[in-house]
Design a protein around this motif. Structure first.
Motif, PDB file in Angstrom:
ATOM      1  N   ALA A  14       0.759  -1.284   0.023  1.00  0.00           N
ATOM      2  CA  ALA A  14      -0.190   0.012   0.030  1.00  0.00           C
ATOM      3  C   ALA A  14       0.792   1.235   0.060  1.00  0.00           C
ATOM      4  CB  ALA A  14      -1.000  -0.003   1.100  1.00  0.00           C
ATOM      5  N   GLU A  15       1.999   1.179   0.797  1.00  0.00           N
ATOM      6  CA  GLU A  15       2.947   2.551   0.788  1.00  0.00           C
ATOM      7  C   GLU A  15       3.346   2.548  -0.392  1.00  0.00           C
ATOM      8  OE1 GLU A  15       3.424   4.802   3.401  1.00  0.00           O
ATOM      9  OE2 GLU A  15       1.637   3.987   4.478  1.00  0.00           O
ATOM     10  N   ALA A  20       3.956   5.617  -5.899  1.00  0.00           N
ATOM     11  CA  ALA A  20       3.649   5.384  -7.266  1.00  0.00           C
ATOM     12  C   ALA A  20       2.261   6.489  -7.926  1.00  0.00           C
ATOM     13  CB  ALA A  20       3.230   4.001  -7.658  1.00  0.00           C
ATOM     14  N   ALA A  21       1.471   6.668  -7.067  1.00  0.00           N
ATOM     15  CA  ALA A  21       0.297   7.468  -7.119  1.00  0.00           C
ATOM     16  C   ALA A  21       0.621   8.694  -7.485  1.00  0.00           C
ATOM     17  CB  ALA A  21      -0.744   7.402  -5.948  1.00  0.00           C
ATOM     18  N   TRP A  30      -2.383   1.131  -8.508  1.00  0.00           N
ATOM     19  CA  TRP A  30      -2.934  -0.303  -8.579  1.00  0.00           C
ATOM     20  C   TRP A  30      -1.986  -1.100  -9.126  1.00  0.00           C
ATOM     21  CZ3 TRP A  30      -3.696  -3.894 -12.310  1.00  0.00           C
ATOM     22  CH2 TRP A  30      -4.463  -4.821 -12.012  1.00  0.00           C
ATOM     23  N   LEU A  31      -1.205  -0.832 -10.157  1.00  0.00           N
ATOM     24  CA  LEU A  31      -0.107  -1.629 -10.610  1.00  0.00           C
ATOM     25  C   LEU A  31       0.873  -2.140  -9.725  1.00  0.00           C
ATOM     26  CD1 LEU A  31       0.601  -3.659 -12.978  1.00  0.00           C
ATOM     27  CD2 LEU A  31       1.952  -1.596 -13.940  1.00  0.00           C
ATOM     28  N   ASN A 101      11.766   4.324  -0.536  1.00  0.00           N
ATOM     29  CA  ASN A 101      11.360   2.944  -0.026  1.00  0.00           C
ATOM     30  C   ASN A 101      10.677   2.779   1.311  1.00  0.00           C
ATOM     31  OD1 ASN A 101      11.026   0.265  -0.290  1.00  0.00           O
ATOM     32  ND2 ASN A 101      13.144  -0.348  -0.149  1.00  0.00           N
ATOM     33  N   PRO A 102       9.610   2.573   1.364  1.00  0.00           N
ATOM     34  CA  PRO A 102       8.989   2.393   2.871  1.00  0.00           C
ATOM     35  C   PRO A 102       9.274   1.348   3.551  1.00  0.00           C
ATOM     36  CG  PRO A 102       7.121   1.805   1.065  1.00  0.00           C
ATOM     37  CD  PRO A 102       8.663   2.371   0.334  1.00  0.00           C
TER      38      PRO A 102
END
Length: 153
Positions: A14-15, A20-21, A30-31, A101-102
């Protein structure tokens, strides 16, 4: 694997989707979430012994780890111990190149047994690894371990 670790992959997916969003819109998010579920994890666990009583060790972990990222709900127990025997702090912080990177960081402060004046803090950092290995989980765990121990890196 305990309940504490089951949701790390979903949290990281999700992070990464949220990152990416910012550049790819909803479809990119989503991808990225879908692909992130398939990526390998970089997991690093370490222990730090603090020469502090339990209450002071909890305060130190809260100050250093608790304020370093977005706080997550802690799980009931990390190692099957009763809650009175441990204090759990979970955050999502950033690692890797440019902090993109989370990393899910979990700190467990274990209450010392008997008259022991040393408190153990268990750190677990998990990040997703892409094609270029950044070892974000390892670097974050080592960095917070050094910060808790009072060592400059």
């Amino acid at each position: 694997m305990g309940r504490a670790y089951e949701d790390e992959g979903e949290l990281l997916a999700a992070e990464l989707g949220a990152v990416a969003a910012l550049s790819g819109g909803r479809a990119g998010a989503w991808l990225t979430r879908r692909v992130a579920r398939l990526m390998p994890d970089d997991i690093h666990e370490t222990e730090v012994e603090l020469p502090l009583e339990w209450e002071r060790a909890v305060w130190r972990v809260e100050r250093i780890v608790g304020g370093a990222g977005r706080r997550l709900e802690p799980v009931a127990s990390m190692e099957g111990m009763p809650l009175a025997e441990e204090w759990v702090v979970r955050i999502v912080t950033r690692g890797g190149c440019a902090g993109m990177n989370p990393v899910v960081l979990t700190a467990v402060v274990v209450r010392p047994v008997g008259e022991r004046r040393v408190t153990v803090v268990r750190l677990r950092a998990v990040a997703k690894e892409g094609l270029i290995r950044q070892r974000s989980g390892q670097e974050v765990a080592k960095g917070y371990a050094a910060a808790l121990a009072g060592v400059e890196r």
